[in-house]
Scaffold this motif. Structure first.
Motif, short mmCIF file in Angstrom:
data_model
loop_
_atom_site.label_atom_id
_atom_site.label_comp_id
_atom_site.label_asym_id
_atom_site.label_seq_id
_atom_site.Cartn_x
_atom_site.Cartn_y
_atom_site.Cartn_z
N MET A 1 0.86 -1.17 0.00
CA MET A 1 0.00 0.00 0.00
C MET A 1 0.91 1.23 0.00
SD MET A 1 -2.82 1.32 2.82
CE MET A 1 -3.38 -0.30 3.09
N PRO A 2 0.68 2.16 -0.92
CA PRO A 2 1.50 3.37 -0.94
C PRO A 2 1.37 4.17 0.36
CG PRO A 2 0.24 3.17 -2.97
CD PRO A 2 -0.26 2.13 -2.03
N ALA A 3 2.52 4.61 0.89
CA ALA A 3 2.54 5.43 2.10
C ALA A 3 3.68 6.44 1.97
CB ALA A 3 2.75 4.56 3.33
N TYR A 4 3.43 7.66 2.45
CA TYR A 4 4.42 8.72 2.39
C TYR A 4 4.57 9.35 3.77
CZ TYR A 4 4.02 8.45 -2.66
OH TYR A 4 4.03 8.00 -3.96
N LEU A 5 5.83 9.62 4.15
CA LEU A 5 6.15 10.33 5.38
C LEU A 5 6.43 11.78 5.01
CD1 LEU A 5 7.01 10.59 8.38
CD2 LEU A 5 9.30 9.87 7.64
N ILE A 6 5.71 12.71 5.62
CA ILE A 6 5.93 14.13 5.39
C ILE A 6 6.59 14.68 6.65
CG2 ILE A 6 4.85 16.37 5.01
CD1 ILE A 6 3.01 13.35 3.90
N SER A 7 7.81 15.21 6.48
CA SER A 7 8.57 15.78 7.60
C SER A 7 8.73 17.28 7.35
CB SER A 7 9.95 15.13 7.70
OG SER A 7 9.83 13.75 7.88
N HIS A 8 8.48 18.06 8.39
CA HIS A 8 8.59 19.50 8.31
C HIS A 8 9.88 19.96 9.00
CE1 HIS A 8 4.45 19.82 6.92
NE2 HIS A 8 4.16 18.89 7.80
N PRO A 9 10.45 21.10 8.59
CA PRO A 9 11.61 21.64 9.30
C PRO A 9 11.28 21.86 10.78
CG PRO A 9 11.26 22.82 7.23
CD PRO A 9 10.06 21.93 7.44
N ARG A 10 12.24 21.61 11.64
CA ARG A 10 12.01 21.69 13.09
C ARG A 10 11.52 23.07 13.54
NH1 ARG A 10 12.75 16.99 15.01
NH2 ARG A 10 14.53 15.69 14.53
N ASP A 11 11.97 24.13 12.88
CA ASP A 11 11.57 25.46 13.32
C ASP A 11 10.09 25.76 13.06
OD1 ASP A 11 11.92 25.58 10.55
OD2 ASP A 11 12.72 27.61 10.58
N GLN A 12 9.44 24.94 12.25
CA GLN A 12 8.01 25.12 12.00
C GLN A 12 7.15 24.50 13.10
OE1 GLN A 12 6.95 23.84 8.07
NE2 GLN A 12 8.28 25.34 7.11
#
Length: 66
Positions: A1-12
């Motif tokens: 099953m397709p899965a994506y991890l979205i990571s944001h910059p720590r300062d956000q």
């Protein structure tokens, strides 16, 4: 099953997010990363936000021929 991890910059100070769905797709359009399924857009992230997107689903190995 397709899965994506979205990571944001720590300062956000935003939480990382995993999105998965059997029909999930990722496309890039006009400076946006767009995740969609059969029902339409699930998430759209502007390129200037600095988020990284990584596919994290487990690919099943191809059957071995003997």
């Amino acid at each position: 099953m397709p899965a994506y991890l979205i990571s944001h910059p720590r300062d956000q100070k935003l939480d990382d997010l995993v999105i998965e769905d059997p029909t999930l797709s990722l496309r890039f359009e006009a400076g946006w990363a767009i995740l969609a399924d059969d029902h339409g857009v699930c998430l759209a992230i502007p390129s200037g936000q600095g988020a990284s997107i990584q596919r994290v689903d487990v690919q099943e190995p191809a059957p071995r021929e003997e």
